[in-house]
Every structure is written in C-alpha cells, then in structure tokens.
Design an enzyme around this catalytic site. Structure first.
Site, mmCIF file in Angstrom:
data_model
loop_
_atom_site.group_PDB
_atom_site.id
_atom_site.type_symbol
_atom_site.label_atom_id
_atom_site.label_comp_id
_atom_site.label_asym_id
_atom_site.label_seq_id
_atom_site.Cartn_x
_atom_site.Cartn_y
_atom_site.Cartn_z
ATOM 1 N N GLN A 130 6.375 -19.850 -7.684
ATOM 2 C CA GLN A 130 6.502 -19.735 -8.991
ATOM 3 C C GLN A 130 5.576 -18.828 -9.690
ATOM 4 O O GLN A 130 5.186 -18.951 -10.888
ATOM 5 C CB GLN A 130 6.234 -21.221 -9.554
ATOM 6 C CG GLN A 130 7.376 -22.227 -9.208
ATOM 7 C CD GLN A 130 7.679 -23.338 -9.875
ATOM 8 O OE1 GLN A 130 6.651 -23.958 -10.367
ATOM 9 N NE2 GLN A 130 8.854 -23.901 -9.918
ATOM 10 N N MET A 493 34.387 -14.717 -32.810
ATOM 11 C CA MET A 493 33.920 -13.430 -33.458
ATOM 12 C C MET A 493 34.418 -12.323 -32.561
ATOM 13 O O MET A 493 34.896 -11.221 -33.115
ATOM 14 C CB MET A 493 32.526 -13.495 -33.570
ATOM 15 C CG MET A 493 31.759 -12.172 -34.336
ATOM 16 S SD MET A 493 32.772 -12.172 -35.855
ATOM 17 C CE MET A 493 31.637 -13.024 -37.109
#
Lengths: 582, 196
Positions: A130, A493
């Site tokens: 990580q 849109m």
C-alpha cells in the site's frame, strides 16, 4: 540569574507534554475548531484512528463507503459552512481514491485538508504494501502538499495546511504522514495557528489607482454589466457585493459557481451565464460597454469562443488571484485583491445610478426566453414530465431556503437554471471539473455543514450510480439528505450532444438503472418513484417533510434537451433557444 | 507576438518537491524546458531556479504568474537574452593521442578558449564556459577528431537590472497588510508593491 534561568526552564518543561504524532494531529484539528471529519481507516493510518478512539466525544468522524465519498463530503461541508473540510484516508489506494475530489476542489477553489497515512519512512521507495507516491500524484491537484516523516513537524505543518487551504484563493491540501511519525512520541509544546508564510501571499495588495480607474470606467458607462463568480462567496463578501450592485444599479449575472451570492430573485439579478445559462446575460455580454467581472475566471463554458467574447467592452476584473488576470480575457483595469476589501472601496467611488433602458434589454431577452423555453419547461403542455417542472414544484415547497446539491449533466443545468436561492452557500455543485457522482457524498457533507437547513441532492440516473454506495453512510450516520433522482433513462447531456452534433448516433448513452427505491430500501432509506404528474407534488411534499433522508425518483422525458445553449466553438451572442436554431 | 528565448529566474524556499511543482507548470502546457538549473542564491536559505524556454512573451508572463502562485515560490522574473549576463558550461572528452598528434586540434581548442580539466593517457577533458552557440561550435569542430563525450550544463544567468533579492525578501517578510487596505504604506508607491 542562575535561579531565574532554572525557574524558566522548569516552567517550560511543565508546559510540554509527551504525546504521539497521532494525538498531535487530533489536537491540531481541535485547535482549528474542526468538528467533523470524513474518512476511512486502513493500515497506514491506524495510529491516528487509534488516537481518535479517545477523541470521539470531541470530534465527529463520519465513516464513508469510499474515499472519493469522503472528499466530496468534505467539499460539500466546506462549501456550505465556509470552514475547511477535513478528510482521513489511508496510504496507497485510500489516497489515490482522493484524487478526483482533489482535482474537483482545486478547480472549484474549495478549502479541504486531507490527511493520508503513509508507510513507515524507512520503507519509502521500496514498493512496500500500500505504498504509493502520494505527494507526486497529488501535486498537480493540490494547492500545497507535504510529507511528514517526523512527529515534531506535525503541529506546525498542520497549522500551515489549514492556513493555506483556507486563505487567499482556497484550495485542497494533502498532508501525508508516515506511520512512524504517527507512532512517534515527542515533546508537544502546544499548537500555534499559522498566520504568515513569507513566500505565500494570499491577498495581493490593493492598489488605489486601479480602484480609481475602475470607478471612472463604471461611472462613465452607459451599458455596464456585472458578472460574478464564487469569489464573492469565498471572500465572504456577499453584503459588500450587494451594496455595490444596488448602488451601481447595474444588472448582475452569475456563473454557476457564483449562484446564490445574491438572492436569485433580486431585481438586478440577471440570471446565469454560460453554455446553458440565460439568454439575456449571454447575448448582452456582447453589447455592454463596461464588463465588471468579480471573483470569476472566464472559464470556456462561460465565454464560448474567446475571439468573439465581449470584444466591444472595456473589462474590469476583480480577483484575488493575480494569475487569473489576463489569463483568458484581456482586462482594461485589473483590480487585484480580496473583493471584501476592494468592493467597498469601489462602492464608495461610484455614483448611484439606474439604467432603465439597459435593464429593459434584459427584460426583453427574458421575455423571449420565457416564451421560447421556460414556459414549456416549467409548465409543459404534454404528459411527459420535465425536469423544469420538478424544480418549479420544489421551489414552491422550499421557498428558496434549501441547500441544492447537484451532480453533473442535464439535471445540473436545469437545477441551476430554475432553482430559487435566497441565501448564499446554497448551491453546491461540481462546476469546474464536472465530476459525476459528486452530489450524493457532497450532500452528506452539506447536511453536516449546516444541519439547520434542508439539503436536497438533485442527481441524474447516471451520476447516482457512480457513488450510490454512500447510501450506506446515510444509513449508518443518518444525516438528513433528500435525494431526488431525475431519471431520463439516458446519460442525458451526452445524448443531447449526440442528437444535436452527432446525427443522433446514440453511442453508449442508453443506461439501465436498478430499482432505485428498492436499492434505497435495502439501505433502510424510504422512498418512492413517480412517473405521473398528478403524484409529483405530494411525493415532493412527502420527501421534504420526511423525518430523515428520503429518496424520490422522478421519471422525466427521455429525450428532453436543455436550452438555451451556446454550442461549443461559438460566441456567446450566438446562443440558441431551441434545436431548430442549432 | 513571436516566440523567442526567455530566461526565467525563480526565487524559492528550499523545499523537496518544489522542482516537480514548477516543472509540471511547463509540462502541463506541453512546453519544453530548454535548460534548467537550481542553485543557492545571494540570500542565505533562498534557492534560485534558472529556466530557459522558447515562447512568446504572453505565454511566459502567464507561466511566471502560475509559478509565483506556488506557495513556496517567492518571486519569478523573466528576461530576454539582452537583459541578462549568462553562461553555460560544456565538457568535451577527446582521445589524448589525437590531441597530441594533431596540431590543428590544439589550435582549435585555443581559439575556443577551452581549458584542459583532466589529461590522461587515453583521454583528455576540456571545458568551455560561454554562450550556447560557442559551445555548440566546438562540438562540430571536435566531431571529426573522435569526440567521445559531450555534456552541457543548465544556464546560469545574472539579471543586469536586478539589485539582488535581499530587499525584496524584507518586503515579503514584512507582515501582511492590515485590515485597512488604505493604510498600507506601499499603496501609492507602485515600485515597492510587488507586481506580476
């Protein structure tokens, strides 16, 4: 002398305590008067979460369902409260999930401080579990970022972080703290707020000669026009702005981010600028003789084609960020500074005036837009419901007092065109970045930012599916969020553009949705879906009056378009009122 | 407005990551950096970047404003070549046997003001400090004689009109102007107000 020195030493010893870096982080937040943190734990930030266990009574932590949700919530919180939003996330994927929100906060100047955990300092650069290079990933999308590897730096770095995020032109800050620094015990000498950094100038110094030149231009104008953006809100200068507008008698139009800085039904409120803004403000931008731009940045969605933008006008630009002056549009008078300081100076020098003929031009344009667009949108003749009529009904129920949070797309444009707002900090939307999925988490943050007001999240069927996991956050922490999905069963849109500019080649805009009411029910949130006009009003009333959160889905016309529109690549005066003019 | 060479001088705090912050201002706009040098400055603790790009003045001005916007940047200046005194350092590695055998090479090196930095049996390293075209010229000259390696440093430049950064820094360290903007002591002294 010797005893005195010893005594002195003794007192300093008494004022320091030994605490961990993690505790220093929480003490800093309390000193900055932070009451709410949005976050998600993980390996590299566990020491901070461990310390939080003992601070839970003083610091509310909202556990989101995805780090993107945390930062959008912090943005919503900041936009509504005017305070700095705070986020906790772990290293690696926790931190990279913040990037969209950072970019959004950067372009919309939202003050946010993100504290990310990082692997132990000795593991940096080893591709540890990580580990990701958070500082370099976030550099282009932060106002400032810094990696802490030693706990003694924590108080001063966090003081700087809050000062930088909230001052001048606000923006997001990332503080990446390695795990060893979180665990490290050190002598804590208290928290001192930061008020000055020698290399950082949050406000340019106001220059009187420019104020004078600006006043001269304004006083001599025949058709002056004010356009304003979020700078008025960020500068907490709404009162100063209103006095300026009212004394000057000049019509004022807003960018999407500036909406709400003055009441939307103020007699001098001219409406919204931009691609889907109002007809008058766009058209008359190219007829005014002096254009006074306040706290706005001439985004391409506002200006349309630059070489056809306000060429006839002398432009006065008030902005706190000198880099915005002359960036897109050449100004005649640059008024650098915080508009809270510059506006009163300018108001003092301008003459009280009225422009009846000029205002009539705006009214005529409004009448034309009413007749060609607005009437049909707010009071449609057909059976199919429009987004506009939903907004009209909502306005009637909330009386312009609600916080309106919008996502991105057609519903966003319709909401910003028709929503009524009496108060500042009522409009929370992703203006610059256009982040779909913004609204639901931002509305959660907004509800914490000002619990005394009703928060309505207006979201499209597409955007809702991007962050709907945050329903879990609502389920667990019960912020009061009214969720209104305007479902046109399309990515509306994009579909509109495909219809108008791509010969109706509907490429991947047909999106299917789950049963949103059932989904909400799964999260313990009541709701209903409405597809008939006769049920709309009572459904909206049920939503507004519900005890807590509520989800209302309204089925609206599938292929309705948003007009007016300044098609891409055209000038603002080439605004069209319907598809027949495109 | 046509493109020309500009030298940007940036005074900054000495901070890890700042080089990246400045570099991405150029790369984001797809502008190539011709040369970049970082060094200490005349002021203790203040760092100095010297960046050379080829652009129009309007672009350069906007870039400087973006650079100054960075929290840890104190000030950015831009200048054309005639407004600065500048040098670049070049190193040339050539086979020593050629230098020894060819009298012509020796003459060329003298003509170009090259100094020997290292002389070994197998190779010799020369250095030339000067303008770009001077150091460029010597590459072309040495190529036929087996130039082994060539490297040139970033530009360093002194601004002819500058009085140094000490005074400017005092201005920056001076506290923020008070609540009353009109009481600011620099207000009517255009020269002293920092401008961009």
């Amino acid at each position: 002398m010797e005893t005195l020195a010893l005594q002195k030493e003794a007192t300093t010893v008494q004022t320091t305590t030994t605490i961990s870096g993690s505790e220093a982080v929480l003490k800093a937040l309390l000193a900055e008067k932070v009451d709410t943190v949005f976050g998600y734990p993980g390996g590299a930030i566990m020491p901070i979460y461990d310390a939080l266990y003992d601070y839970n009574d003083r610091l509310k932590h909202i556990l989101v369902r995805h780090e993107q949700g945390a930062i959008h919530a912090a943005q919503g919180y900041a936009r509504v409260s005017g305070k700095v939003g705070v986020v906790f996330a772990t290293s690696g994927p926790g931190a990279t999930n913040l990037v969209t929100g950072l970019a959004d906060a950067m372009i919309d100047s939202t003050p946010v401080v993100c504290i990310t955990g990082q692997v132990f300092a000795h593991l940096l650069g080893t591709d540890a579990f990580q580990e990701t290079d958070v500082i370099n990933i976030t550099t282009p999308v932060t106002k400032w970022n810094y990696q802490v590897t030693d706990a003694t730096e924590i108080p001063s770095v966090l003081a700087k972080a809050f000062y930088i995020a909230g001052s001048g032109r606000p923006g997001p800050v990332v503080i990446d703290i390695t795990k060893n620094a979180q665990l490290q015990m050190f002598e804590y000498a208290g928290y001192k707020r930061c008020e000055h950094i020698r290399s950082y100038r949050p406000k340019p110094i106001v220059r009187k000669e420019y104020i004078q030149q600006a006043a001269q231009l304004i006083n001599g104008a025949e058709r002056p026009f004010i356009i304003f953006g979020q700078g008025v809100v960020l500068g907490k200068a709404e009162k100063e702005f209103l006095r300026f507008v009212e004394k000057s008698g000049i019509p004022a139009a807003w960018t999407i981010m500036g909406m709400g800085a003055i009441p939307t039904d103020h007699p001098l409120a001219a409406g919204m600028l931009g691609m889907h803004g109002n007809y008058g403000p766009n058209l008359l931008t190219n007829e005014c003789d002096v254009l006074i731009a306040i706290g706005m940045r001439f985004d391409d969605r506002v200006t349309g084609r630059l070489d056809k933008y306000a060429k006839q006008a002398k432009i006065v630009h008030l902005d706190i960020d000198p880099a915005e002056i002359d960036k897109n549009v050449k100004t005649a008078v640059p008024v650098w500074g915080d508009c809270k300081e510059t506006l009163p100076l300018l108001t003092e020098l301008i003459e009280q005036k009225v422009y009846p003929q000029w205002l009539q031009r705006f009214k005529d344009c409004q009448a034309k837009e009413d007749q060609k667009v607005i009437q049909n949108e707010l009071h449609p003749a057909g059976d199919v419901m429009t987004m506009g009529e939903v907004l009209r009904n909502l306005n009637e129920l909330t009386n312009g007092e609600a916080i309106i949070v919008t996502d991105v797309g057609q519903h966003q444009m319709v909401a910003c065109r028709y929503a009524k707002m009496n108060n500042t900090r009522s409009n929370v939307t992703s203006g610059g970045l256009g982040t779909m999925g913004f609204a639901l988490p931002a509305a959660i943050g907004a509800a914490y930012g000002d619990p005394s007001r009703t928060t309505v999240a207006i979201i499209g069927d597409g955007g809702f599916q991007m962050t709907l996991q945050e329903l879990g956050t609502i389920m667990q922490f019960k912020p009061n969020v009214k969720i209104m999905i305007l479902n046109n069963q399309f990515l509306g849109m994009v579909r509109q553009w495909q219809e108008l500019f791509h010969q109706r080649r509907y490429s991947f805009v047909d999106i299917t949705s789950p049963d949103f009411v059932q989904v909400a029910k799964g999260f313990g949130i009541p709701g209903q879906s409405v597809s008939d006009r006769k049920d709309l009003r009572s459904a909206l009333e049920t939503m507004i009056n519900a005890d807590g959160s509520y989800l209302l889905e309204v089925m609206v016309g599938k292929e309705n378009n948003v007009f007016p529109m300044v098609p891409q690549g055209r000038g603002v005066a080439e605004i069209v009122l319907g598809s027949d003019e495109v | 407005m046509s493109k020309q060479e500009y030298t940007i001088t940036v005074y900054t705090e000495n901070q890890i990551g700042l080089l990246n912050r400045i570099a991405i201002i150029f790369s984001r706009r797809k502008i190539n950096i011709d040369s970049l040098n970082t060094s200490p400055s005349e002021v203790d603790s203040v760092h100095r970047f010297t960046i050379v790009i080829n652009e129009t003045e309007e672009v350069v001005r906007k870039l400087c404003r973006q650079i100054e916007k960075q929290v840890e940047v104190l000030k950015a200046y831009y200048n054309t070549a005639d407004e600065i005194v500048w040098q670049e350092l070049a190193l040339y590695k050539v086979p020593t046997e050629v230098i020894a055998a060819e009298v012509k090479v020796e003459r060329l090196l003298r003509e170009h003001g090259a100094k020997a930095v290292v002389i070994r049996k197998d190779y010799t390293v020369f250095e030339v400090a000067g303008h770009r075209e001077e150091t460029d010229k010597l590459i072309r000259v040495l190529e036929p004689f087996g130039l082994i390696e060539f490297v040139r440093s970033g530009r360093v430049a002194i601004i002819k009109a500058s009085d140094g950064f000490h005074e400017k820094l005092k201005e920056f360290e001076y506290r923020e102007p008070g609540e009353e903007a009109i009481e600011n002591e620099y207000l009517d002294q255009g020269e002293k107000v920092f401008t961009m």
